[in-house]
Design a protein around this motif. Structure first.
Motif, PDB file in Angstrom:
ATOM      1  N   HIS A  13      -7.392   7.166 -12.046  1.00 11.48           N
ATOM      2  CA  HIS A  13      -6.034   7.692 -11.884  1.00 11.48           C
ATOM      3  C   HIS A  13      -5.470   7.394 -10.503  1.00 11.48           C
ATOM      4  CE1 HIS A  13      -5.944   9.682 -15.719  1.00 11.48           C
ATOM      5  NE2 HIS A  13      -6.968  10.472 -15.445  1.00 11.48           N
ATOM      6  N   LEU A  14      -6.344   7.417  -9.487  1.00 10.82           N
ATOM      7  CA  LEU A  14      -5.897   7.217  -8.105  1.00 10.82           C
ATOM      8  C   LEU A  14      -5.972   5.766  -7.656  1.00 10.82           C
ATOM      9  CD1 LEU A  14      -7.283  10.197  -5.956  1.00 10.82           C
ATOM     10  CD2 LEU A  14      -4.896   9.504  -6.211  1.00 10.82           C
ATOM     11  N   GLU A  15      -6.580   4.942  -8.482  1.00 11.01           N
ATOM     12  CA  GLU A  15      -6.789   3.535  -8.137  1.00 11.01           C
ATOM     13  C   GLU A  15      -7.608   3.402  -6.852  1.00 11.01           C
ATOM     14  OE1 GLU A  15      -3.073   1.440  -8.144  1.00 11.01           O
ATOM     15  OE2 GLU A  15      -2.734   1.751 -10.275  1.00 11.01           O
ATOM     16  N   VAL A  16      -8.724   4.129  -6.816  1.00 11.04           N
ATOM     17  CA  VAL A  16      -9.681   4.042  -5.708  1.00 11.04           C
ATOM     18  C   VAL A  16     -11.050   3.762  -6.306  1.00 11.04           C
ATOM     19  CG1 VAL A  16      -8.319   5.645  -4.297  1.00 11.04           C
ATOM     20  CG2 VAL A  16     -10.184   6.527  -5.725  1.00 11.04           C
TER      21      VAL A  16
ATOM     22  N   GLY B  35     -16.474   7.541  -6.310  1.00  4.37           N
ATOM     23  CA  GLY B  35     -17.240   8.112  -5.211  1.00  4.37           C
ATOM     24  C   GLY B  35     -16.497   8.165  -3.895  1.00  4.37           C
ATOM     25  N   GLU B  36     -15.303   7.580  -3.831  1.00  4.09           N
ATOM     26  CA  GLU B  36     -14.530   7.589  -2.587  1.00  4.09           C
ATOM     27  C   GLU B  36     -14.081   9.014  -2.254  1.00  4.09           C
ATOM     28  OE1 GLU B  36     -10.330   5.730  -0.927  1.00  4.09           O
ATOM     29  OE2 GLU B  36     -11.596   4.506  -2.241  1.00  4.09           O
TER      30      GLU B  36
ATOM     31  N   HIS C  60     -15.677  13.897  -3.972  1.00  2.00           N
ATOM     32  CA  HIS C  60     -15.875  12.476  -4.213  1.00  2.00           C
ATOM     33  C   HIS C  60     -15.340  12.158  -5.596  1.00  2.00           C
ATOM     34  CE1 HIS C  60     -18.186  11.848  -0.563  1.00  2.00           C
ATOM     35  NE2 HIS C  60     -18.801  12.987  -0.825  1.00  2.00           N
ATOM     36  N   ALA C  61     -14.541  11.109  -5.673  1.00  4.11           N
ATOM     37  CA  ALA C  61     -13.832  10.794  -6.902  1.00  4.11           C
ATOM     38  C   ALA C  61     -14.799  10.470  -8.037  1.00  4.11           C
ATOM     39  CB  ALA C  61     -12.896   9.626  -6.676  1.00  4.11           C
ATOM     40  N   SER C  62     -14.608  11.160  -9.153  1.00  2.00           N
ATOM     41  CA  SER C  62     -15.327  10.788 -10.373  1.00  2.00           C
ATOM     42  C   SER C  62     -14.737   9.472 -10.879  1.00  2.00           C
ATOM     43  CB  SER C  62     -15.147  11.876 -11.433  1.00  2.00           C
ATOM     44  OG  SER C  62     -13.780  11.961 -11.819  1.00  2.00           O
ATOM     45  N   SER C  63     -15.378   8.880 -11.848  1.00  4.10           N
ATOM     46  CA  SER C  63     -14.865   7.615 -12.368  1.00  4.10           C
ATOM     47  C   SER C  63     -13.479   7.797 -12.976  1.00  4.10           C
ATOM     48  CB  SER C  63     -15.841   7.035 -13.399  1.00  4.10           C
ATOM     49  OG  SER C  63     -16.056   7.947 -14.465  1.00  4.10           O
TER      50      SER C  63
ATOM     51  N   LEU D 252      -5.437  13.341  -3.242  1.00  3.52           N
ATOM     52  CA  LEU D 252      -4.978  12.275  -2.371  1.00  3.52           C
ATOM     53  C   LEU D 252      -6.188  11.535  -1.800  1.00  3.52           C
ATOM     54  CD1 LEU D 252      -3.355  15.193  -1.433  1.00  3.52           C
ATOM     55  CD2 LEU D 252      -1.764  13.444  -0.655  1.00  3.52           C
ATOM     56  N   PRO D 253      -6.159  10.203  -1.753  1.00  5.86           N
ATOM     57  CA  PRO D 253      -7.258   9.479  -1.105  1.00  5.86           C
ATOM     58  C   PRO D 253      -7.354   9.884   0.369  1.00  5.86           C
ATOM     59  CG  PRO D 253      -5.843   7.988  -2.368  1.00  5.86           C
ATOM     60  CD  PRO D 253      -5.126   9.295  -2.290  1.00  5.86           C
ATOM     61  N   GLU D 254      -8.521  10.280   0.819  1.00  8.34           N
ATOM     62  CA  GLU D 254      -8.644  10.783   2.187  1.00  8.34           C
ATOM     63  C   GLU D 254      -8.362   9.700   3.216  1.00  8.34           C
ATOM     64  OE1 GLU D 254     -11.498  13.868   4.568  1.00  8.34           O
ATOM     65  OE2 GLU D 254     -12.481  12.220   3.509  1.00  8.34           O
ATOM     66  N   ARG D 255      -8.587   8.451   2.869  1.00 10.10           N
ATOM     67  CA  ARG D 255      -8.384   7.380   3.844  1.00 10.10           C
ATOM     68  C   ARG D 255      -6.931   7.267   4.290  1.00 10.10           C
ATOM     69  NH1 ARG D 255      -6.295   3.520   0.452  1.00 10.10           N
ATOM     70  NH2 ARG D 255      -7.126   3.483  -1.681  1.00 10.10           N
TER      71      ARG D 255
END
Length: 252
Positions: A122-125, A128-129, A114-117, A152-155
């Motif tokens: 950096h990923l522009e998500v 927590g995504e 889950h993405a940290s802040s 990579l964003p999983e979505r």
């Protein structure tokens, strides 16, 4: 009348230290492998009838070129060759293939996090995504070259974790998801290697690495945020330059 040592032409307009630099360069190319010692400054001076200062100038130039390295208290040795790192949007496997080298990888981890802040920024998500993280140790001709951490964003890559780590990520993205990277941006800085990376890269704990942070896009969609720690003793940067573009807005 003594003869001039072979290889040095006293009548040449080329400075003697540059003549010696060329002689030493050819000696390296003709068979001295990485790690081999070269003759001492005193021996080179006597052999070629030159001053120690002239010999030192030639050696300094080869050290600056990355062909020789000095080791404190031990002498001067042929340096390990450095590979150019061309800044372009290709994967490691393709980059090594273009250099005539065989690329290989060892997957250190491949997981859903889950993405940290900070990572979200950096990923522009959203923080927590779900994000897919792939950490690999990269080799060229069997030599460890870099540790690469890709996110990579999983979505946009659903099912990637379950499918397993691909051999070539960029190729897999194109084949399975129709994602072709079209542009990116990259920053580069020198840093001391992380404690956990040093033994994997085969360098000292206080060794220097080149940290490359890259964001890659498919048109206007960000696909990847990756950081790579490259061995600074095996890489150098090669950046093609072009004439600066004309300003879009003319000064009044």
């Amino acid at each position: 009348m003594s003869d001039e040592p072979a290889g040095i032409d006293p009548t040449s307009s080329v400075p003697k230290h540059l003549q010696l630099k060329d002689l030493l360069g050819r000696m390296i190319s003709d068979g001295l492998g990485p790690g081999s010692p070269i003759p001492s400054e005193r021996d080179l001076a006597e052999q070629h009838g030159l001053s120690r200062m002239t010999v030192r100038q030639a050696i300094n130039a080869l050290v600056a070129d990355g062909r020789l390295e000095r080791r404190l208290g031990r002498g001067t040795f042929v340096a390990q060759p450095k590979m150019d790192v061309q800044i372009r949007l290709v994967g490691f496997t393709e980059d090594m293939r273009r250099r005539g080298m065989t690329a290989s990888s060892r997957t250190l981890s491949f997981e859903r996090i889950h993405a940290s802040s900070a990572l979200a920024g950096h990923l522009e998500v959203e923080s927590g995504e779900p994000v897919v993280r792939l950490v690999r140790l990269r080799y060229a001709d069997g030599i460890p070259m870099a540790i690469e951490r890709t996110h990579l964003p999983e979505r946009i890559v659903p099912g990637l974790v379950e499918a397993g780590a691909p051999e070539s990520l960029y190729h897999y993205l194109a084949e399975e998801y129709g994602i072709v990277l079209t542009w990116g941006e990259q920053s580069i800085e020198a840093a001391t290697t992380a404690a956990e990376d040093a033994p994997l890269l085969g360098i000292r704990s206080d060794g220097v690495v080149l940290i490359m942070a890259r964001r890659s896009f498919a048109e206007d969609v960000q696909v990847e945020y990756a950081t790579s720690a490259y061995r600074a003793d095996r890489y150098q940067l090669w950046v093609p330059l072009a004439q600066a573009a004309r300003p879009i807005v003319r000064n009044p």
